[in-house]
Motif scaffolding. Structure first.
Motif, PDB file in Angstrom:
ATOM      1  N   GLY A 177     -14.480 -31.848 -20.071  1.00 55.98           N
ATOM      2  CA  GLY A 177     -13.561 -32.229 -19.723  1.00 55.98           C
ATOM      3  C   GLY A 177     -12.139 -31.994 -19.581  1.00 55.98           C
ATOM      4  N   SER A 178     -11.286 -32.965 -19.518  1.00 51.69           N
ATOM      5  CA  SER A 178      -9.561 -32.442 -19.335  1.00 51.69           C
ATOM      6  C   SER A 178      -9.021 -32.207 -21.024  1.00 51.69           C
ATOM      7  CB  SER A 178      -8.708 -33.532 -18.436  1.00 51.69           C
ATOM      8  OG  SER A 178      -9.777 -33.295 -17.375  1.00 51.69           O
ATOM      9  N   VAL A 179      -7.797 -31.799 -20.949  1.00 49.86           N
ATOM     10  CA  VAL A 179      -7.220 -31.943 -22.203  1.00 49.86           C
ATOM     11  C   VAL A 179      -5.396 -30.955 -22.046  1.00 49.86           C
ATOM     12  CG1 VAL A 179      -9.074 -31.862 -24.071  1.00 49.86           C
ATOM     13  CG2 VAL A 179      -8.448 -29.673 -23.135  1.00 49.86           C
TER      14      VAL A 179
ATOM     15  N   TRP B 270     -21.697 -17.813 -23.597  1.00 49.03           N
ATOM     16  CA  TRP B 270     -20.465 -18.493 -22.763  1.00 49.03           C
ATOM     17  C   TRP B 270     -20.034 -17.628 -21.732  1.00 49.03           C
ATOM     18  CZ3 TRP B 270     -21.494 -23.624 -22.708  1.00 49.03           C
ATOM     19  CH2 TRP B 270     -21.670 -24.715 -23.697  1.00 49.03           C
ATOM     20  N   PHE B 271     -20.089 -18.539 -20.788  1.00 50.43           N
ATOM     21  CA  PHE B 271     -19.392 -17.888 -19.433  1.00 50.43           C
ATOM     22  C   PHE B 271     -18.509 -18.329 -18.940  1.00 50.43           C
ATOM     23  CE2 PHE B 271     -21.863 -13.762 -18.360  1.00 50.43           C
ATOM     24  CZ  PHE B 271     -23.233 -13.632 -19.311  1.00 50.43           C
ATOM     25  N   ARG B 272     -17.653 -18.414 -18.160  1.00 48.57           N
ATOM     26  CA  ARG B 272     -16.866 -19.072 -17.471  1.00 48.57           C
ATOM     27  C   ARG B 272     -16.049 -18.549 -16.038  1.00 48.57           C
ATOM     28  NH1 ARG B 272     -11.481 -18.891 -21.099  1.00 48.57           N
ATOM     29  NH2 ARG B 272     -10.403 -16.641 -20.680  1.00 48.57           N
ATOM     30  N   GLN B 273     -16.170 -19.437 -15.322  1.00 47.22           N
ATOM     31  CA  GLN B 273     -16.174 -18.896 -13.530  1.00 47.22           C
ATOM     32  C   GLN B 273     -14.134 -19.740 -13.533  1.00 47.22           C
ATOM     33  OE1 GLN B 273     -18.758 -17.913 -10.670  1.00 47.22           O
ATOM     34  NE2 GLN B 273     -17.170 -16.807 -10.254  1.00 47.22           N
ATOM     35  N   ALA B 274     -13.005 -19.392 -13.194  1.00 49.74           N
ATOM     36  CA  ALA B 274     -12.249 -20.281 -12.702  1.00 49.74           C
ATOM     37  C   ALA B 274     -12.218 -19.490 -11.190  1.00 49.74           C
ATOM     38  CB  ALA B 274     -10.656 -19.736 -12.721  1.00 49.74           C
ATOM     39  N   PRO B 275     -11.567 -20.890 -10.185  1.00 45.44           N
ATOM     40  CA  PRO B 275     -11.648 -20.835  -8.676  1.00 45.44           C
ATOM     41  C   PRO B 275     -11.475 -19.007  -8.169  1.00 45.44           C
ATOM     42  CG  PRO B 275     -11.159 -22.901  -9.118  1.00 45.44           C
ATOM     43  CD  PRO B 275     -11.010 -22.190 -10.718  1.00 45.44           C
TER      44      PRO B 275
ATOM     45  N   ALA C   5     -11.670 -23.156 -15.837  1.00 45.20           N
ATOM     46  CA  ALA C   5     -12.899 -22.723 -15.671  1.00 45.20           C
ATOM     47  C   ALA C   5     -14.004 -23.857 -15.571  1.00 45.20           C
ATOM     48  CB  ALA C   5     -12.622 -21.736 -16.299  1.00 45.20           C
ATOM     49  N   MET C   6     -15.016 -23.421 -15.381  1.00 46.05           N
ATOM     50  CA  MET C   6     -15.865 -23.739 -15.021  1.00 46.05           C
ATOM     51  C   MET C   6     -17.223 -23.390 -16.138  1.00 46.05           C
ATOM     52  SD  MET C   6     -18.392 -25.978 -14.003  1.00 46.05           S
ATOM     53  CE  MET C   6     -18.295 -26.378 -12.533  1.00 46.05           C
ATOM     54  N   TYR C   7     -17.661 -23.948 -17.003  1.00 47.79           N
ATOM     55  CA  TYR C   7     -17.876 -22.883 -18.238  1.00 47.79           C
ATOM     56  C   TYR C   7     -19.375 -23.441 -18.131  1.00 47.79           C
ATOM     57  CZ  TYR C   7     -13.908 -22.226 -20.563  1.00 47.79           C
ATOM     58  OH  TYR C   7     -12.068 -21.459 -20.961  1.00 47.79           O
TER      59      TYR C   7
ATOM     60  N   GLY D 182     -23.254 -25.780 -15.417  1.00 48.05           N
ATOM     61  CA  GLY D 182     -22.096 -25.676 -16.604  1.00 48.05           C
ATOM     62  C   GLY D 182     -21.607 -27.056 -16.571  1.00 48.05           C
ATOM     63  N   THR D 183     -20.376 -26.860 -16.501  1.00 45.99           N
ATOM     64  CA  THR D 183     -19.291 -27.912 -17.704  1.00 45.99           C
ATOM     65  C   THR D 183     -18.226 -27.528 -17.325  1.00 45.99           C
ATOM     66  OG1 THR D 183     -19.437 -29.396 -19.150  1.00 45.99           O
ATOM     67  CG2 THR D 183     -19.332 -27.213 -19.614  1.00 45.99           C
ATOM     68  N   GLN D 184     -17.498 -28.771 -16.564  1.00 45.38           N
ATOM     69  CA  GLN D 184     -15.916 -28.164 -16.474  1.00 45.38           C
ATOM     70  C   GLN D 184     -14.965 -28.927 -17.276  1.00 45.38           C
ATOM     71  OE1 GLN D 184     -14.582 -27.036 -13.413  1.00 45.38           O
ATOM     72  NE2 GLN D 184     -12.245 -26.970 -14.513  1.00 45.38           N
ATOM     73  N   VAL D 185     -13.828 -27.004 -17.053  1.00 45.20           N
ATOM     74  CA  VAL D 185     -13.731 -27.613 -18.125  1.00 45.20           C
ATOM     75  C   VAL D 185     -11.410 -27.382 -17.644  1.00 45.20           C
ATOM     76  CG1 VAL D 185     -11.980 -26.628 -20.460  1.00 45.20           C
ATOM     77  CG2 VAL D 185     -13.871 -26.623 -20.498  1.00 45.20           C
ATOM     78  N   THR D 186     -10.484 -28.558 -18.105  1.00 44.68           N
ATOM     79  CA  THR D 186      -9.107 -28.775 -17.429  1.00 44.68           C
ATOM     80  C   THR D 186      -8.195 -28.469 -18.584  1.00 44.68           C
ATOM     81  OG1 THR D 186     -10.156 -29.256 -15.014  1.00 44.68           O
ATOM     82  CG2 THR D 186      -8.222 -29.824 -15.637  1.00 44.68           C
ATOM     83  N   VAL D 187      -8.059 -27.506 -18.483  1.00 50.88           N
ATOM     84  CA  VAL D 187      -6.668 -27.577 -19.959  1.00 50.88           C
ATOM     85  C   VAL D 187      -4.365 -28.248 -19.055  1.00 50.88           C
ATOM     86  CG1 VAL D 187      -5.080 -26.740 -21.284  1.00 50.88           C
ATOM     87  CG2 VAL D 187      -7.962 -25.914 -21.119  1.00 50.88           C
ATOM     88  N   SER D 188      -4.345 -28.762 -19.443  1.00 46.19           N
ATOM     89  CA  SER D 188      -3.465 -29.096 -18.230  1.00 46.19           C
ATOM     90  C   SER D 188      -1.619 -28.699 -19.232  1.00 46.19           C
ATOM     91  CB  SER D 188      -3.325 -30.875 -17.841  1.00 46.19           C
ATOM     92  OG  SER D 188      -3.029 -31.398 -18.997  1.00 46.19           O
ATOM     93  N   SER D 189      -0.588 -28.710 -18.247  1.00 44.75           N
ATOM     94  CA  SER D 189      -0.025 -28.218 -19.632  1.00 44.75           C
ATOM     95  C   SER D 189       0.782 -29.368 -19.593  1.00 44.75           C
ATOM     96  CB  SER D 189       1.014 -26.883 -18.674  1.00 44.75           C
ATOM     97  OG  SER D 189       1.507 -27.323 -17.361  1.00 44.75           O
TER      98      SER D 189
END
Length: 124
Positions: free
Chosen positions: A10-12, A36-41, A92-94, A117-124
């Motif tokens: 989700g987005s946090v 667990w892996f992650r890949q950012a664009p 990233a996508m996790y 995969g599941t998308q994780v988005t962290v906003s500043s």
């Protein structure tokens, strides 16, 4: 054939927390290495945490050490990744992945089974 289904992304905002889950089915061996892996664009896939289902040993990448915790519920065949103190660079996508023994808890591309995969988005 092992099947893995991730959820919980989700987005946090920065500093927030998320818990990812990975439901596993189709086990044919008693124990597996799971990670667990992650890949950012535009970036390479990174193994961030690993665990052996038959023991207590865990692995964490330096980038997440002290903030992320990998755990399992063997009764539910579910792997978790608790992510605290999230940063924008964690976006990233996790992916959840597993490998049959012999295996290593340091997650790598040799892992045989992968979730979608599941998308994780962290906003500043």
């Amino acid at each position: 054939q092992v099947q893995l289904v991730e959820s919980g992304g989700g987005s946090v905002q920065t500093g927030g927390s998320l818990r990812l889950s990975c439901a596993a089915s189709g086990y044919t061996y008693k124990n597996y290495c799971m990670g667990w892996f992650r890949q950012a664009p535009g970036k390479e896939r990174e193994g961030v945490a690993g665990i052996y289902t038959g023991g207590s040993s865990t692995y964490y990448a330096d980038s997440v050490k002290g903030r992320f915790t990998i755990s399992q519920d063997k009764a539910k065949n579910t792997l978790y990744l608790q992510m605290n103190s999230l940063k924008p660079e964690d976006t990233a996508m996790y992916y959840c992945a597993a490998d049959s023994t012999p295996c290593t808890i340091v997650p790598g591309p040799e892992y045989k089974y992968w979730g979608q995969g599941t998308q994780v988005t962290v906003s500043s």
